[in-house]
Design a protein around this motif. Sequence first.
Motif, PDB file in Angstrom:
ATOM      1  N   HIS A 174       0.866  -1.341  -0.082  1.00  0.00           N
ATOM      2  CA  HIS A 174       0.228   0.008   0.147  1.00  0.00           C
ATOM      3  C   HIS A 174       1.067   1.361  -0.473  1.00  0.00           C
ATOM      4  N   ARG A 175       0.802   2.091  -1.028  1.00  0.00           N
ATOM      5  CA  ARG A 175       1.429   3.535  -1.011  1.00  0.00           C
ATOM      6  C   ARG A 175       0.719   4.470  -0.591  1.00  0.00           C
ATOM      7  N   PHE A 176       1.026   5.983   0.216  1.00  0.00           N
ATOM      8  CA  PHE A 176       0.353   6.768   0.382  1.00  0.00           C
ATOM      9  C   PHE A 176       1.173   7.583  -0.446  1.00  0.00           C
ATOM     10  N   GLU A 177       1.417   8.639  -0.678  1.00  0.00           N
ATOM     11  CA  GLU A 177       2.308  10.170  -1.445  1.00  0.00           C
ATOM     12  C   GLU A 177       1.370  10.962  -0.989  1.00  0.00           C
ATOM     13  N   SER A 178       2.490  11.971  -0.583  1.00  0.00           N
ATOM     14  CA  SER A 178       1.913  13.183   0.547  1.00  0.00           C
ATOM     15  C   SER A 178       1.359  14.680  -0.512  1.00  0.00           C
ATOM     16  N   GLY A 179       2.480  13.883  -1.637  1.00  0.00           N
ATOM     17  CA  GLY A 179       2.333  14.964  -2.377  1.00  0.00           C
ATOM     18  C   GLY A 179       3.679  16.432  -2.226  1.00  0.00           C
ATOM     19  N   ARG A 180       4.061  15.820  -1.579  1.00  0.00           N
ATOM     20  CA  ARG A 180       4.994  17.200  -1.213  1.00  0.00           C
ATOM     21  C   ARG A 180       6.631  16.480  -1.327  1.00  0.00           C
ATOM     22  N   PRO A 181       7.238  16.964  -1.530  1.00  0.00           N
ATOM     23  CA  PRO A 181       9.150  16.259  -1.452  1.00  0.00           C
ATOM     24  C   PRO A 181       9.441  16.644   0.248  1.00  0.00           C
ATOM     25  N   GLY A 182       9.759  14.972  -0.394  1.00  0.00           N
ATOM     26  CA  GLY A 182      10.062  14.413   1.215  1.00  0.00           C
ATOM     27  C   GLY A 182      10.771  12.557   0.670  1.00  0.00           C
ATOM     28  N   PRO A 183      10.808  12.299   2.301  1.00  0.00           N
ATOM     29  CA  PRO A 183      11.424  10.956   1.728  1.00  0.00           C
ATOM     30  C   PRO A 183      10.471   9.701   2.005  1.00  0.00           C
ATOM     31  N   HIS A 184      11.048   8.965   1.132  1.00  0.00           N
ATOM     32  CA  HIS A 184       9.952   8.138   0.244  1.00  0.00           C
ATOM     33  C   HIS A 184      10.233   6.379   1.805  1.00  0.00           C
ATOM     34  N   VAL A 185       9.497   6.490   2.066  1.00  0.00           N
ATOM     35  CA  VAL A 185       9.531   5.476   4.005  1.00  0.00           C
ATOM     36  C   VAL A 185       8.620   3.964   3.635  1.00  0.00           C
ATOM     37  N   LEU A 186       9.532   3.123   3.729  1.00  0.00           N
ATOM     38  CA  LEU A 186       8.707   2.025   3.747  1.00  0.00           C
ATOM     39  C   LEU A 186       8.727   1.140   4.508  1.00  0.00           C
ATOM     40  N   VAL A 187       7.369   0.409   5.317  1.00  0.00           N
ATOM     41  CA  VAL A 187       7.435   0.209   6.399  1.00  0.00           C
ATOM     42  C   VAL A 187       7.510  -1.701   6.534  1.00  0.00           C
ATOM     43  N   ASN A 188       8.164  -1.902   6.585  1.00  0.00           N
ATOM     44  CA  ASN A 188       7.535  -3.969   5.528  1.00  0.00           C
ATOM     45  C   ASN A 188       7.870  -4.984   7.649  1.00  0.00           C
ATOM     46  N   ALA A 189       6.542  -5.284   7.158  1.00  0.00           N
ATOM     47  CA  ALA A 189       6.062  -6.536   7.730  1.00  0.00           C
ATOM     48  C   ALA A 189       6.587  -8.275   7.553  1.00  0.00           C
ATOM     49  N   LEU A 249      11.314  -2.014  -3.053  1.00  0.00           N
ATOM     50  CA  LEU A 249      12.655  -2.145  -1.851  1.00  0.00           C
ATOM     51  C   LEU A 249      13.772  -0.517  -2.838  1.00  0.00           C
ATOM     52  N   ASP A 250      13.448  -0.883  -4.667  1.00  0.00           N
ATOM     53  CA  ASP A 250      13.934  -0.005  -4.697  1.00  0.00           C
ATOM     54  C   ASP A 250      13.784   1.456  -4.989  1.00  0.00           C
ATOM     55  N   ALA A 251      12.508   2.132  -4.888  1.00  0.00           N
ATOM     56  CA  ALA A 251      11.801   2.953  -4.724  1.00  0.00           C
ATOM     57  C   ALA A 251      11.974   3.856  -3.292  1.00  0.00           C
ATOM     58  N   ALA A 252      11.820   2.879  -2.151  1.00  0.00           N
ATOM     59  CA  ALA A 252      12.311   3.493  -0.844  1.00  0.00           C
ATOM     60  C   ALA A 252      13.384   4.051  -0.688  1.00  0.00           C
ATOM     61  N   ASP A 253      13.251   5.543   0.097  1.00  0.00           N
ATOM     62  CA  ASP A 253      14.767   5.251   0.365  1.00  0.00           C
ATOM     63  C   ASP A 253      15.265   5.120   2.387  1.00  0.00           C
ATOM     64  N   LEU A 264      10.928  11.057  10.145  1.00  0.00           N
ATOM     65  CA  LEU A 264      11.775  11.455   9.113  1.00  0.00           C
ATOM     66  C   LEU A 264      10.405  12.318   8.762  1.00  0.00           C
ATOM     67  N   GLY A 265       9.480  12.983   9.751  1.00  0.00           N
ATOM     68  CA  GLY A 265       8.868  14.027   9.731  1.00  0.00           C
ATOM     69  C   GLY A 265       7.470  13.722   8.729  1.00  0.00           C
ATOM     70  N   LEU A 266       7.173  12.533   8.235  1.00  0.00           N
ATOM     71  CA  LEU A 266       6.131  11.908   7.451  1.00  0.00           C
ATOM     72  C   LEU A 266       4.996  12.342   8.778  1.00  0.00           C
TER      73      LEU A 266
END
Length: 319
Positions: free
Chosen positions: A34-49, A133-137, A233-235
């Motif tokens: 599941h992915r949620f984009e803020s539309g604002r600059p910032g890091p891409h964070v992955l929470v992996n379970a 994983l490629d997309a996540a910072d 990370l400011g999210l």
Amino acid sequence: MTDASFAPDTAPLEVLPRDISAYRQGNTGIDYVHRFESGRPGPHVLVNALTHGNEICGMVAATHLLDTGVRPKIGTLTVSFAHVEAYNAFDIERPYENRQLVHNLNRIWSKAMLDGSEHSPELKRARELRPVLDAADFVLDIHSTRAPVQPFWVYPEFERNAGLALAVGNPLVHLVMPVGGAPGTGVTGYGRHGEPDVPDVQGGAVVVECGQHFSQAAADLATDVTLRFLAHLGLTDPVAAAPEKAPARRFRLLEVHMVKTEGFAFARPVLGFETFQKGELIAVDAGQEIRSPCDDCTIFMPTRAPLVGREGVYLTVPV
Ligand SMILES: [Zn+2]
């Protein structure tokens, strides 16, 4: 084969897996992502379970994010359930058996394995998750332990990872893995996450081991760490963290001993965090002695049911 040095698992099953099929349909084209984009600059964070099928505290944290509608103020939040096939294989009579089906999903993230010709449920899923994983910072990979030991961070030995874990805070134990020191390539060693030259501001990838697989405390900590990770990370807005009463303790991995035979046995009953002095016997494996290479050698994740070819014990030294 049973051995007197391996006590039966007696940890209570406080938290059990639940049906997560409602989370299958994500919005990324990849099941259970599941992915949620803020539309604002910032890091891409992955929470992996659920990198490991029976490490259900990550499931609790991930479903918490989805159920409570956590959305990033900046950057992008991705929430993934990695090994749902293993998770769904849970059997309450054998709750330790569904960590993996064929491969350990946390050992197969090398280019050679991912691009190779082998097939397994884990390789199939890792290949599906590769673009995630490629997309996540920044990556938070949520795990738990078989033995009821104190929680700890584990990460490849890069300053960016150490700084990230320290900044997020509790747990206050860090297990640092020198590059190439651990068997296989884990999620946090994949692609650029395993490269040394990523500036701190651009990334970091850490594992958090939250405690015993089925404990309520592990589920609670997984959720708490996840919320603090996102806030750091400011999210999300800052969360009130309990004041930390002790400085962080760091241990560096020295050696991993894989189980070579069914005769693997420890010299005394262990759970993890026991210390050995230089030359002291730690374990035997078919007549070969595993002795402490240094004073204050501290063991992590000693196997509770030795399986040939899997990890027997991690030897570390405090740093
Ligand atoms: Zn794990």
